[in-house]
Design a protein around this motif. Sequence first.
Motif, short mmCIF file in Angstrom:
data_model
loop_
_atom_site.label_atom_id
_atom_site.label_comp_id
_atom_site.label_asym_id
_atom_site.label_seq_id
_atom_site.Cartn_x
_atom_site.Cartn_y
_atom_site.Cartn_z
N UNK A 57 0.83 -1.20 0.00
CA UNK A 57 0.00 0.00 0.00
C UNK A 57 0.86 1.25 0.00
N UNK A 58 1.92 1.24 0.79
CA UNK A 58 2.66 2.49 0.94
C UNK A 58 4.07 2.21 1.45
N UNK A 117 -3.86 -6.29 7.43
CA UNK A 117 -2.81 -5.33 7.15
C UNK A 117 -1.60 -5.60 8.03
N UNK A 145 7.21 4.58 -4.88
CA UNK A 145 7.28 4.87 -3.46
C UNK A 145 8.74 4.99 -3.02
N UNK C 241 -6.07 0.58 -6.21
CA UNK C 241 -7.17 0.43 -5.26
C UNK C 241 -8.39 1.12 -5.86
N UNK C 254 -13.17 -0.89 0.95
CA UNK C 254 -12.97 -0.77 2.39
C UNK C 254 -14.28 -0.54 3.12
N UNK C 353 -7.27 4.24 6.96
CA UNK C 353 -7.55 4.26 5.53
C UNK C 353 -9.04 4.35 5.31
N UNK C 360 -7.88 3.73 -2.15
CA UNK C 360 -7.61 3.76 -0.71
C UNK C 360 -6.79 5.01 -0.38
N UNK C 379 -1.07 8.44 1.95
CA UNK C 379 -1.07 7.42 0.90
C UNK C 379 -2.17 7.82 -0.09
N UNK C 380 -1.74 8.40 -1.20
CA UNK C 380 -2.73 8.88 -2.16
C UNK C 380 -2.98 7.79 -3.19
#
Lengths: 237, 349, 417
Positions: A57-58, A117, A145, C241, C254, C353, C360, C379-380
């Motif tokens: 995700x990040x 997660x 990232x 996402x 989500x 999130x 997300x 977190x874009x």
Amino acid sequence: MADIDTLADRLKKIIPNLENNLSSQLGEITITVSAADIISVCQSLRDSEELQFDTLIDICGVDYSTYGQDEWSTQTASSTGFSRAVGQEDGPESPSDAFPSRFAVVYHLLSVSKNHRLRIRVFALDDDWPRVPSVISVWTSANWYEREAFDLLGIMFDGHTDLRRLMTDYGFIGHPFRKDFPLSGKVEMRYDPDTKRVIYQPVTITPRVLVPRVIRDDHRYSADDVPSDQKDSESNA
Amino acid sequence: MLEILLILLKIVLIVVPLIIAVAYLTFMERKIIGYMQVRIGPNRVGPKGLLQPFADTLKLLLKEVIIPTNANRYLFLIAPILSLAPAIAAWAVIPFGMMEATETSPAKPLALTNIDASLLYILALTSIGVYGVLIAGWASNSKYAFLGAMRSAAQIVSYEIAMGFALVGVLMAAQSINLAEIVNQQSGGIWQWYWLPLLPLFIIYLVSGVAETNRAPFDVAEGESEIVAGFHVEYSGVAFAVFFLAEYANIILISMLTALMFLGGWLSPFESIPVVQDWFTWVPGMAWLLAKTCFIMFCFLWFRATFPRYRYDQIMRLGWKVFIPITIIWILVVGVAIVMKLPPWFDAA
Amino acid sequence: MPELRNMTLNFGPQHPAAHGVLRLVLEMEGETILRADPHVGLLHRGTEKLAESKPYNQSIGYMDRLDYVSMMSNEHGYVLAIEKLLGVEVPERGQYIRVMFDEITRILNHLLWLGAHALDVGAMTMFLYCFREREDLMDCYEAVSGARLHATYYRPGGVARDLPDEMPQYEKSQFRSDKDLERLNANRNGSLLDFIEDFTRRFPGYVDEYETLLTDNRIWKQRTVGIGVVTPERALQMGFTGPMLRGSGIAWDLRKKQPYEVYHKLDFDIPVGVEGDSYDRYLVRIEEMRQSNSIVKQCIDWLRENKGPINIVNHKFSPPKREDMKHDMETLIHHFKLFTEGYCLPEGEAYAAIEHPKGEFGVYLISDGANKPYRLKIRAPGFAHLAGFDEMIRGHMLSDVVAIIGTQDIVFGEIDR
């Protein structure tokens, strides 16, 4: 969302020596992994049948050098007023020693198929030349990232094929999200009527503190709403 | 001498209304598309915004013509002229109506010149128009302009063929390549007009016309969201205005040609309908022609407000793989129909 | 013979279809794209660094300016992270208001996406149709927060204020006839909820209008079907996402999978694509608008029935009433402290999130116990999408560049941050 205890157990099964490096807070699990292991850990997290962390995700770079430092002394009475906050021009007093090194990379993983997660923290050992292996071979999304973390914090990712700056200007010098980089930057740009072009010059803005940074240790903000388990984690985090 | 003056007068009588028509076509476009898009459109300059086209023209005339440093100066400036000249020259052979036969002369079409090969002349001139676009794109020395010119050239050349074939059907049906003659052959009421017997060709001609004039949904040559403004991206001021003029003059030209060749030109739609046809005898033929032209122009604007843009290769596919085969087949059909003298359209000749 | 080179085309940053300040360096062979290298960062404002120098509440406004077409959703992610660290529970009415505005924001975002995407592909009428509806929703924003775009409406612990009982009306002016005035104010005579309800009644008809123009349009289909196909596996690998992931056939939302606020009490469906191409993503987003509309309706029904607090009453985090400040010193001190120093968060870290309209949207917050975040990472969703752009565009043509930018729903505020 899967139960975090079972997730923790599964993690311990898959990754060796996790006992001391796993913490859970606010329903989130954080594991700390050494830089050397990160690729193999990520690989097994992604491929494990029980975990299936299919999405990265990040990635967030963190500079821990001023962690826990405030600008406004709240422990003792003072007669100096606001200058308590604005007088300090020499920057951070000393690097925080709560962490093994200055820079860390935090990965947020998500398993779409298992719906859980995980957060992984990796400390980059050398403070002057922080290096972490790239996980681009595990997740494609790591590409940008990692470029971003390199650009903003100067963390080098070994094995990244295209580690260029991403966010900052072409020809930018420095890494702006480091704690010793001033908020207003180091250079500013303006049009120079004499040379008839745009030039860079050192910033003319004096940095100033609008609201001092304060750390209150007297629990005045741990309001009644704060559940008791969180107060505990607060003290031992 | 007098003859030359007369011709000059005729030219002025055609060109000046044409330019005014172009000005008001842009106004009409903005208004009509405005209403289609739930907005008002220009309404500030003059009553109901009617002076807007003049304000635009004035603005464009007063603006600087910027010539990019790396552009080929000579070609850069000649391109708009090359684009405008054929668009206007084509009007020389357009008949606007028929003059009644008098004692001194037989009935003849109301046109600058009435040449026999007028259809060929028009085909030739509309094909030349592409050079303006090509040269503009090349001379600008800009990648966007270059891409625009490339697309435009490919597109116009491809649709020229479909268009030409569509016209072959018309000239077969009319047994003439004189525009006035083609119109006269269609007399006998709305069902005699060629749109019905040549329906596929009519549609293909109309669509190819949209493509020829680089209008939406075939506006890839200037596709705003892809190559910014295509071939005229570097043009400003008068040079841009000239391109603009050429584009809209072409729209009017194509609309009028469609009206002439498929919608019976200046013929009344109520012809040969008993009783009703007598009510409309007072309407001059030219009014019918203009009404039909306006209808086609309205369709052009309607398309623009409705359709997304084609992709360049899809336009090519449509032109080569769909339109050209259909036109060829229909030419065969028309040929057979003529040989069989199929009533009610082909039994006259 | 001279050596042949591919053409490199500089697409943007000033380009009508670049959605802001995207600079693409395209390597092309004729019209075919061989490689695309997006250069981002032209809108980089250092939001994360700026947040480090401000008390928590003062950064809410920055969140609006991230993805500036879905403002409240950004705020939501941020306040959720703060709330997670604080451990506060938002009153139920506050949660419903948030959910309602999240869904209004989703409609706002998808309308802009639809308009811009269609405009990129050449159907310009869609753009104005979409903006017609956006106008009504902007009015909702304005009625509730005073700002049409950058609302700063969500607060840690709830929302800034309760829904207004009356809707602002158009006023008489020399440019407006009485008849126009009556028409414009027709649905503004009741409360904000009445206005929104009226909108939810009209909106499905509008969506039908959009679909008439596009869904079965052959040109639209030719331009989107098979363009930018992403397989589910690749979508996960590239960190996609939201609709980008759902378009590829993965039912991940989500709001359903990790529900926050009151989404578990609401009834809605998750549309999923099949092929993973631009057309499927278009259908997914169109259906999402309809679903959001029904969620808004459900929220209205609940909000009509249930009154109550909209914010936590702890004045360490939420401002006290102004009238109380006139006679209570404690309250005055609370107010002063909240708006100057702010409040300290317990030491720790949290990642919150939400299902942002684009995907997300996550906020990772590290607090060292101070009144300002130690590190804030946003977190874009668009960032990951644009990172996958190169892979999506290879082998397509120049015209597809704009179609794919459109389908990714790129907004530079959030990508560059």
